[in-house]
Design an enzyme around this catalytic site. Structure first.
Site, PDB file in Angstrom:
ATOM      1  N   ASN A 209       0.849  -1.186   0.000  1.00 41.55           N
ATOM      2  CA  ASN A 209       0.000   0.000   0.000  1.00 41.55           C
ATOM      3  C   ASN A 209       0.885   1.236   0.000  1.00 41.55           C
ATOM      4  O   ASN A 209       1.968   1.201   0.571  1.00 41.55           O
ATOM      5  CB  ASN A 209      -0.837   0.063   1.287  1.00 41.55           C
ATOM      6  CG  ASN A 209      -2.017  -0.862   1.258  1.00 41.55           C
ATOM      7  OD1 ASN A 209      -2.040  -1.834   0.519  1.00 41.55           O
ATOM      8  ND2 ASN A 209      -2.997  -0.548   2.068  1.00 41.55           N
ATOM      9  N   ARG A 210       0.412   2.320  -0.553  1.00 46.28           N
ATOM     10  CA  ARG A 210       1.202   3.553  -0.503  1.00 46.28           C
ATOM     11  C   ARG A 210       1.121   4.137   0.900  1.00 46.28           C
ATOM     12  O   ARG A 210       0.036   4.322   1.438  1.00 46.28           O
ATOM     13  CB  ARG A 210       0.644   4.574  -1.488  1.00 46.28           C
ATOM     14  CG  ARG A 210       1.065   4.297  -2.894  1.00 46.28           C
ATOM     15  CD  ARG A 210       0.499   5.328  -3.826  1.00 46.28           C
ATOM     16  NE  ARG A 210       1.094   6.641  -3.620  1.00 46.28           N
ATOM     17  CZ  ARG A 210       0.638   7.747  -4.197  1.00 46.28           C
ATOM     18  NH1 ARG A 210      -0.413   7.696  -4.972  1.00 46.28           N
ATOM     19  NH2 ARG A 210       1.233   8.905  -3.990  1.00 46.28           N
TER      20      ARG A 210
END
Ligand code: CTP
Length: 408
Positions: A209-210
């Site tokens: 995930n960012r």
């Protein structure tokens, strides 16, 4: 932070002295009372009248070292009045005088008589900043718990660009408030998760995930400054551990869950700022997947929802989640607040590029059951973390002894 503190602002002779005028204004806007002390050389850069008008108090100057008509020793009464001494800008010369304990003008004499927190915002030419003597004095002052903010890289008075420019005013105000900070979390344990998780697909690829981890790290720092025992469970990020924080590094969501579940039992506050990967590849190849073998068919399975699981595991703890949304932010966040039965959820719109993921800044709305949403406008994540901790610590005090929220 403690609103309405008494701040003694020392201004010394460097070009950044003109910024002291704006600093007085900003500190006053935050509800503090400010009195200024100027060294003789500072008066070459900014007039005492400017600081007098903005602070609403006469400015202490060199000649004030003489007892006044009533015999009052003003450097002693100034030191007694102040909750905090901030010197911005502080020159190499004054850094040396403070480190050595010299008392040859009003500022240094007052500093010697003062025993509260000291915030220093150095500003000087790069060559001077790098000198062993300057760094040595700085180390001595840090060893005595001085808070040093900046300098930063930027345009210098010499016309060059380099390290030595005074920190921006927002950072100085933040440092002042962190240094003033209530030690109201002494004896409390705060568990914070931060950063992404990574779910391996093969030895070189993963699903993630960012997340930079900055918001979680800033919250851990703010909690530690208030005296809490802080444990930070971090996914793979490139950030330094804040002072006074213990850190456990994890990679996958399941590792994060196991670590958090173990630590949650002792926690008074749990803040899940991590961007946990909701899915993981069902199969992990122990060898790199080669393209000559054709397009791999990815099959995914769910990861555990760590925060949702904490309701049963740590019912006593204040449980706080984040909702990073790209649609109807507040409605989505309220749904998660209820579904995971949280005390707070912090909602932010990650579709904006000026806040959120890779930014140093954030703008959020905090929701809680039976409370009006609280909006925090765009500001640095460190400044925001201090304000969020104010809110959580107040809630912790209120609910001490009260039962956990029940499902409605
Ligand atoms: N969270 C968690 N475990 C997960 C997923 C999320 O503990 N497997 C936590 C996050 O740390 C955050 C909160 O739950 O504090 C909300 O996370 P978010 O990813 O916004 O929501 P999800 O519940 O995963 O829902 P969705 O991704 O469908 O929006």
């Amino acid at each position: 932070m403690i609103p309405g503190s008494n701040i003694l602002l020392g201004v010394t002779g460097g070009i950044a002295a003109f910024k002291a005028a704006e600093l007085v204004r900003r500190l006053k806007e935050r509800g503090h009372d400010v009195r200024c002390v100027m060294t003789r050389s500072a008066e070459a850069f900014i007039t005492p009248l400017t600081l007098e008008v903005l602070s609403g108090h006469p400015v202490y100057r060199e000649e004030y070292l003489q007892p006044d008509n009533s015999g009052e020793e003003l450097h002693i009464s100034a030191a007694e009045w102040a909750d905090l001494l901030c010197v911005a800008p502080v020159t190499a010369h004054t850094l040396a005088r403070l480190a050595l304990g010299l008392a040859d003008d009003f500022l240094t004499t007052t500093a010697l008589a003062f025993s509260g927190p000291l915030v220093l915002a150095p500003a000087m030419h790069t060559g001077m900043w790098q000198k062993e003597s300057v760094q040595g004095h700085l180390e001595v002052l840090k060893g005595r718990s001085a808070h040093v903010v900046g300098p930063v890289v930027g345009a210098l008075a010499s016309g060059e660009t380099g390290m030595g420019r005074m920190a921006d005013l927002e950072s100085i105000v933040l440092e002042v408030e962190l240094a003033l900070g209530d030690r109201d979390l002494v004896g409390k344990t705060v568990l914070v998760s931060a950063g992404p998780t990574q779910e391996p697909l093969d030895p070189v690829r993963y699903l993630s995930n960012r997340s930079s981890g900055r918001m979680g790290f800033a919250l851990a720092e703010a909690a530690a400054r208030r005296g809490a025992r802080v444990v930070l469970v971090a996914g793979p990020v490139d950030l330094e551990t804040p002072p006074g924080v213990s850190r456990a590094d994890v990679v996958t969501a399941r590792e994060m869950r196991d670590t958090i579940n173990e630590l949650a039992l002792d926690a008074d506050v749990i803040i899940m700022a991590a961007a946990v990967s909701d899915f993981r590849p069902s199969e992990v190849s122990d060898k790199k997947l080669k393209k000559r073998a054709g397009m791999p068919q990815l099959s995914l399975e769910s990861n555990p929802d760590i925060l949702a699981g904490l309701e049963d595991l740590a019912p006593h703890a204040l449980r706080i989640g984040f909702a990073a949304e790209t649609g109807d932010t507040l409605e989505e966040a309220r749904g998660k607040l209820e579904a995971k039965n949280l005390h707070f959820i912090i909602a932010n719109d990650v579709s904006r590029s000026d806040i959120g993921f890779d930014s140093e800044h954030n703008e959020v709305t905090v929701l809680g059951p039976a409370r009006a949403p609280v909006f925090f406008s765009r500001q640095s994540k460190r400044a925001l973390a201090v304000k969020l901790m104010d809110l959580f610590s107040e809630a912790l005090k209120k609910r001490e002894g009260a039962p956990a929220p029940t499902r409605g």
